[in-house]
Design a protein around this motif. Structure first.
Motif, mmCIF file in Angstrom:
data_model
loop_
_atom_site.group_PDB
_atom_site.id
_atom_site.type_symbol
_atom_site.label_atom_id
_atom_site.label_comp_id
_atom_site.label_asym_id
_atom_site.label_seq_id
_atom_site.Cartn_x
_atom_site.Cartn_y
_atom_site.Cartn_z
ATOM 1 N N LYS A 530 0.828 -1.214 0.000
ATOM 2 C CA LYS A 530 0.000 0.000 0.000
ATOM 3 C C LYS A 530 0.849 1.245 0.000
ATOM 4 C CE LYS A 530 -3.624 -1.380 2.828
ATOM 5 N NZ LYS A 530 -4.217 -1.218 4.135
ATOM 6 N N GLU A 531 1.908 1.226 0.826
ATOM 7 C CA GLU A 531 2.773 2.409 0.883
ATOM 8 C C GLU A 531 3.467 2.636 -0.445
ATOM 9 O OE1 GLU A 531 5.475 2.178 4.123
ATOM 10 O OE2 GLU A 531 3.904 2.316 5.622
ATOM 11 N N ARG A 532 3.828 1.529 -1.100
ATOM 12 C CA ARG A 532 4.520 1.658 -2.382
ATOM 13 C C ARG A 532 3.600 2.285 -3.425
ATOM 14 N NH1 ARG A 532 6.453 -3.373 -5.373
ATOM 15 N NH2 ARG A 532 7.719 -2.537 -7.042
ATOM 16 N N ILE A 533 2.361 1.817 -3.420
ATOM 17 C CA ILE A 533 1.407 2.373 -4.391
ATOM 18 C C ILE A 533 1.210 3.858 -4.129
ATOM 19 C CG2 ILE A 533 -0.984 2.330 -5.130
ATOM 20 C CD1 ILE A 533 -0.984 -0.640 -4.578
ATOM 21 N N GLU A 534 1.119 4.207 -2.852
ATOM 22 C CA GLU A 534 0.950 5.633 -2.507
ATOM 23 C C GLU A 534 2.124 6.462 -2.988
ATOM 24 O OE1 GLU A 534 -0.930 5.541 1.746
ATOM 25 O OE2 GLU A 534 0.329 7.334 1.506
ATOM 26 N N GLY A 537 2.291 6.334 -6.949
ATOM 27 C CA GLY A 537 1.111 6.875 -7.615
ATOM 28 C C GLY A 537 0.360 5.847 -8.430
ATOM 29 N N TYR A 538 0.941 4.675 -8.633
ATOM 30 C CA TYR A 538 0.231 3.629 -9.365
ATOM 31 C C TYR A 538 0.720 2.300 -8.832
ATOM 32 C CZ TYR A 538 4.507 2.718 -11.952
ATOM 33 O OH TYR A 538 5.786 2.408 -12.271
ATOM 34 N N ASP A 539 0.079 1.235 -9.136
ATOM 35 C CA ASP A 539 0.457 -0.068 -8.620
ATOM 36 C C ASP A 539 1.324 -0.774 -9.657
ATOM 37 O OD1 ASP A 539 -1.388 -3.058 -7.609
ATOM 38 O OD2 ASP A 539 0.707 -2.437 -7.370
ATOM 39 N N PRO A 540 2.630 -0.916 -9.406
ATOM 40 C CA PRO A 540 3.497 -1.499 -10.431
ATOM 41 C C PRO A 540 3.252 -2.979 -10.671
ATOM 42 C CG PRO A 540 4.708 -1.127 -8.408
ATOM 43 C CD PRO A 540 3.367 -0.547 -8.206
ATOM 44 N N ASP A 541 2.616 -3.660 -9.668
ATOM 45 C CA ASP A 541 2.415 -5.098 -9.842
ATOM 46 C C ASP A 541 1.118 -5.430 -10.547
ATOM 47 O OD1 ASP A 541 3.856 -5.678 -6.606
ATOM 48 O OD2 ASP A 541 4.755 -5.637 -8.613
ATOM 49 N N ALA A 542 0.260 -4.437 -10.720
ATOM 50 C CA ALA A 542 -1.036 -4.760 -11.325
ATOM 51 C C ALA A 542 -0.850 -5.115 -12.783
ATOM 52 C CB ALA A 542 -1.979 -3.557 -11.208
#
Lengths: 609, 381
Positions: A530-534, A537-542
């Motif tokens: 969650k912190e990484r996505i924050e 700015g986007y979810d790199p694993d999606a």
């Protein structure tokens, strides 16, 4: 006339060389055999250790072998020069370093070695290993420093076949030295009702409160009275606050705080109809249990009510403090003991102890054992660290209305006008409830019990006044001058008070494991994601949405692109649905397995799920 | 019946006279000291808060330059002397105890690009935009004498930096290439270059004194060996390095202040990855200097702040900034590891404490009750 008892009285002062203390005592105790050994014909005690002229050298290597650090083979210190090589031919009778007492050093270990270390390559592992090595060395050194402790604990042993429980207080008073004999006294105070008492943290001062309003504070060693007043109201409980300067008295209506000169300082009206008081010394919290069913925590340094918890169990009249983690134990009329912390609205734990109501609860000073007694005449000892299971139980002829532990693990129970004390084999083990260690009959029914902190004395408040009983071996002989010093001067007390206030622990930190703060905060994987996505700015694993490849020859018209995209998305959806259906089937199969085979279907089955 | 009661002799626990110390017997059994972890937590929290309460690092501002301060140099033998070169060619020598300028020299026309002191402390060298290297006496001119350099060397190109050898009578300048000079000669002993771009700074290693490091405009850091008169190794970074500084305690470690807002600590033996990347600045890092202990360094940045980093951590432990301090161009850590001096382009040199909450005045020895306060800041309470 004082009868000196054999060579045991003259315990030698700190010695030049040191085989372990336990060793020496065990060797000397070979002579008197325990009376239960004679009856049951059990095997004799631990085999007498052969005391060689040289102290066992492998002790230090034993210490090393126990560590799980894979070090290179420790090169032992080079042997002393052979006698032919020394000039005088003299030989060191004790070669090598002084033996490190292994059992004692275990007392000083704090790292929990049951938890596995992280992967071998990480930096954390090397740091943790270094910390473990340091702790081992520090614990061995601390164990060696125990040599400097000046005092020995007391003891009482019966000679062949004598039951120590039958020894009278008068006999003990005759047999011990004058100073100790003076610690036994009886205050006959029949006029002002049954008494409750409390010793201050240093064990030097005693506060007594009689049911009919008599409140007194005195230095019981020098018998100097500090104050004596009558508060003109029923007194239900009395407690010293952090030092002997302040007293809290739970009177009929409200809670009052008095100076040790008898001056009323505060009347806390928010704490009404209080039945029991407990002071948490390191948090400066006064916990009060009231008839209204509320457990209130009052911060005496700031003067605020930190928490008022509704225990939802009716009238609260049984309360004990766990000195190890400052958790309050409340005993209820349905046989349960609940554990409370001011930070949490619900009890931390509920333990079902007895078949009837609980009459008394006590927790030992290391927080390992809890003794409870109930209306079912049982006295049980529970293990508080780990499983909350009963370790031993005993049926008493008359239920115990009051329980208390001493600093060295002795348990006292007040049953009517008789007090019985039980003792364990060592300091770390629970008291064995088979045979009592000492008993005493008082002139009135017991209303309050407390062991004096650093003296071998038990204070009993009863309906006839106060009795101070001698209990050899009850107290910790060596106090720490910077924590509680019975011989402190006024200046030392002032300095201690300031430092204690500075180190006051906030009430939110009270929990079952006081070392919880020392754990590494392992952030969970989800939180990290969650912190990484924050941050990014986007979810790199999606997974990126499917973009159909542009084809030539008119195959990438809008309609066909949409068709291709739809095809892939539908396929993914179908896969997901199939997977979830499979999971559901598996779950159902598992549930069917767990249902016991051969149960006949009944009409009530529809209400089960 | 064998009985023994615990009985203490008060003579062993109470002092005999008022002039004696109080006796404090100790028992380290953890059962007598419950709540170790929460109490230690509260003590650490209080100590940190008090440390911030007492953190007053700014000491003084040295006023007097008429243009931005471009470079600073420490006197090797005197803790209270510092030299500074400004962008209008002035060199000033300051006394830090009186916080006054003791001497002003109009050294160059144009910027003073570099200034360095000789290891013995009797003279110092300056290089400027007028393509000259000048050597000056550390003591002022005598009565009746004029301010004149001991020695002037005229070069063909602009020199951008200078550093003196830590033991020998040699110095190195950099500009188009790195030149090693002997003090007696007027032409360089050797010139080394690797690449075709200008070099912005050069530094000698204080321990392995034949080693030099330089930073060039084509984003590389080159290490040279003075004995062989050849360049040794080169590491190319993403952006240009402004200066490097060698660790005075570890011979092979140096820290590079880079334009990409970071500082990189390299081990000379393995230049492929930095030992540590120090991340906290928000604009280009212009200067870096190590503490004499070798455990920390200070960096000056274009973002108007000065940061102190521990060598093994990537975050700074302290940041100093003021409303009045603009872009900090140069920074130095004094040789007693207690003070930090920084020169900025608004013509002031500021003096700060290295440990912000440290008391600089010696206090009388602690009494018996204060001995067990192990957090130094709590001693103030």
């Amino acid at each position: 006339m004082v009868v000196l008892v054999g060579e045991m009285e003259m315990v030698p002062k700190p010695r030049s060389h040191a085989p372990a203390k336990k060793d020496r005592l065990r060797a000397k105790r070979k002579k008197p055999r325990r009376y239960w050994e004679q009856e049951s014909g059990a095997s004799p005690g631990p085999p007498p250790k052969k005391r060689s002229s040289r102290p066992a050298r492998p002790r230090s290597s034993q210490v090393l072998r126990r560590s799980r650090i894979s070090r290179k083979a420790q090169v032992p210190k080079p042997e002393r020069r052979k006698p032919e090589q020394t000039l005088s031919g003299a030989q060191d009778p004790f070669p090598g370093p002084a033996p490190a007492p292994l059992e004692v050093s275990r007392k000083f270990r704090r790292i929990d070695k049951s938890k596995p270390l992280p992967s071998p390559k990480s930096k954390t592992r090397s740091r943790l290993e270094a910390a473990e090595a340091e702790e081992e060395e520090a614990s061995v050194r601390a164990a060696r420093s125990e040599l400097l402790l000046a005092e020995q604990p007391g003891f009482l042993e019966g000679e062949d076949g004598e039951d120590t429980a039958k020894i009278l207080q008068a006999d003990i008073v005759e047999a011990v030295d004058i100073a100790s004999a003076a610690k036994h006294f009886d205050l006959n105070l029949r006029q002002f009702g049954p008494y409750r008492l409390n010793y201050s943290r240093t064990g030097r001062h005693l506060a007594l409160g009689g049911r009919r309003g008599h409140v007194a504070a005195l230095d019981w060693v020098t018998k100097q009275l500090m104050c004596e007043i009558n508060v003109m109201e029923a007194v239900r409980d009395i407690q010293f606050l952090h030092s002997e300067a302040l007293l809290a008295v739970a009177q009929n209506r409200w809670l009052y705080i008095y100076d040790n000169q008898g001056i009323e300082l505060h009347c806390v009206r928010r704490c009404d109809r209080v039945t029991r008081l407990e002071f948490l010394p390191f948090h400066f919290l006064l916990a009060t249990a009231s008839e209204t069913g509320f457990l209130t925590y009052l911060d005496v340094s700031v003067g605020k009510i930190v928490a008022a918890l509704n225990a939802r169990a009716g009238r609260l009249s049984v309360m004990a403090q766990n000195p190890y983690n400052a958790v309050i134990h409340l005993g209820h009329s349905n046989g349960t003991v609940s554990l409370w912390s001011p930070a949490v609205k619900e009890p931390l734990a509920k333990i079902l102890c007895h078949r009837g109501g609980i009459r008394a609860v006590a927790v030992d000073s290391t927080g390992t054992y809890m003794a409870t007694s109930g209306l079912d005449h049982q006295l049980k000892i529970f293990d508080l660290r780990g499983t909350y299971q009963p370790l031993s139980a005993r049926t008493l002829p008359q239920g115990a209305g009051h329980l208390a532990f001493s600093q060295r693990g002795l348990l006292v129970a007040g049953m009517g006008d008789v007090v019985s004390i039980w003792k364990g084999p060592g300091k770390a083990s629970p008291p064995s409830l088979e045979q009592p260690y000492l008993t005493h009959r008082l002139s009135g029914h017991v209303h309050g019990l407390q062991f004096c902190p650093f003296e071998d004395v038990l204070g009993v408040g009863h309906s006839g006044g106060i009795t101070s009983m001698l209990v050899p071996g009850a107290a910790e002989p060596n106090f720490d001058g910077l924590e509680n010093n019975p011989y402190r001067s006024r200046k030392q007390r002032q300095e201690w008070e300031v430092k204690a206030l500075l180190e006051k622990i906030p009430a939110e930190l009270i929990c079952l494991d006081p070392r919880a703060l020392a754990e590494v905060d392992v952030i969970s994987l989800e939180q990290r994601k969650k912190e990484r996505i924050e941050r990014l700015g986007y979810d790199p694993d999606a997974k990126a949405t499917f973009q159909p490849k542009l084809k030539q020859k008119g195959r990438s018209s809008t309609a066909s692109l949409v068709k291709r995209r739809r095809k892939v998305l539908d396929k993914e959806h179908r896969d997901k649905v199939r997977q979830s259906l499979e999971e559901q089937e598996q779950q159902q199969q598992q549930q069917e397995k767990t249902k016991p085979p051969g149960t006949r279907p009944s009409a009530l089955d529809r209400f089960v799920h | 019946m064998k009985v023994k009661m615990l009985s203490r002799n008060p003579d062993d626990y109470v002092r005999e006279t008022k002039l004696d110390l109080q006796r404090v017997p100790r028992n380290y059994d953890p059962a007598l000291h419950p709540f170790e972890v929460p109490r230690e937590y509260v003590r650490a929290l209080n100590a940190t808060k008090l440390e911030r309460v007492f953190a007053k690092p700014f000491l003084a501002s040295l006023d007097g330059h008429r243009d931005g301060v471009n470079c600073l140099a420490k006197h090797p033998k005197s803790l209270s002397t510092v030299l500074s070169g400004a962008c209008d060619g002035e060199v000033k020598i300051w006394n830090l105890t009186t916080r006054k300028c003791t001497r002003t020299i109009q050294a160059h026309e144009g910027f003073v690009r570099g200034i360095c002191t000789r290891f013995c402390g009797t003279s110092f060298f300056t290089v400027g935009d007028d393509k000259t290297v000048k050597q000056w006496k550390m003591d002022g001119p005598g009565y009746g004498e004029e301010e004149e350099p001991l020695h002037t060397i005229l070069g063909k190109t602009v020199y951008t930096g200078i550093d003196h050898h830590w033991k020998d009578a040699a110095f190195a300048t950099c500009g188009q290439q790195v030149d090693i000079w002997d003090e007696q000669r007027t032409s360089p002993v050797c010139s080394m270059t690797w690449g075709f771009d200008s070099i912005s700074s050069v530094k000698f290693n204080p321990i392995e004194t034949f080693l030099l490091g330089s930073c060039a405009s084509d984003r590389n850091i080159v290490l040279y060996d003075m004995r062989q008169a050849t360049p040794l190794k080169k590491v190319i970074l993403d952006m240009r390095t402004n200066t490097i500084c060698w660790n005075p305690m570890e011979a092979f470690i140096f820290t590079a202040a880079n334009e990409d807002y970071n500082l990189y600590t390299f081990d000379m033996r393995a230049l492929d990855t930095p030992v540590m990347v120090h991340l906290d600045h928000v604009s280009a890092v212009l200067d870096v200097d190590y503490s004499p202990t070798g455990k920390e360094f200070v960096s000056a940045s274009f973002d108007k702040s000065v940061r102190i980093f521990p060598v093994d951590k990537s975050q700074s432990r302290e940041v100093y900034h003021t409303k009045r301090m603009q872009h900090v161009i140069c920074v130095k850590w004094t040789s007693d590891s207690k003070y930090i001096m920084c020169g900025s382009d608004e013509m002031n040199i500021r003096l700060w404490k290295a440990n912000a909450s440290e008391k600089l005045v010696a206090e009388p020895s602690p009494g018996p009750y204060r001995e067990h306060l192990h957090h130094k800041t709590l001693e103030r309470v």
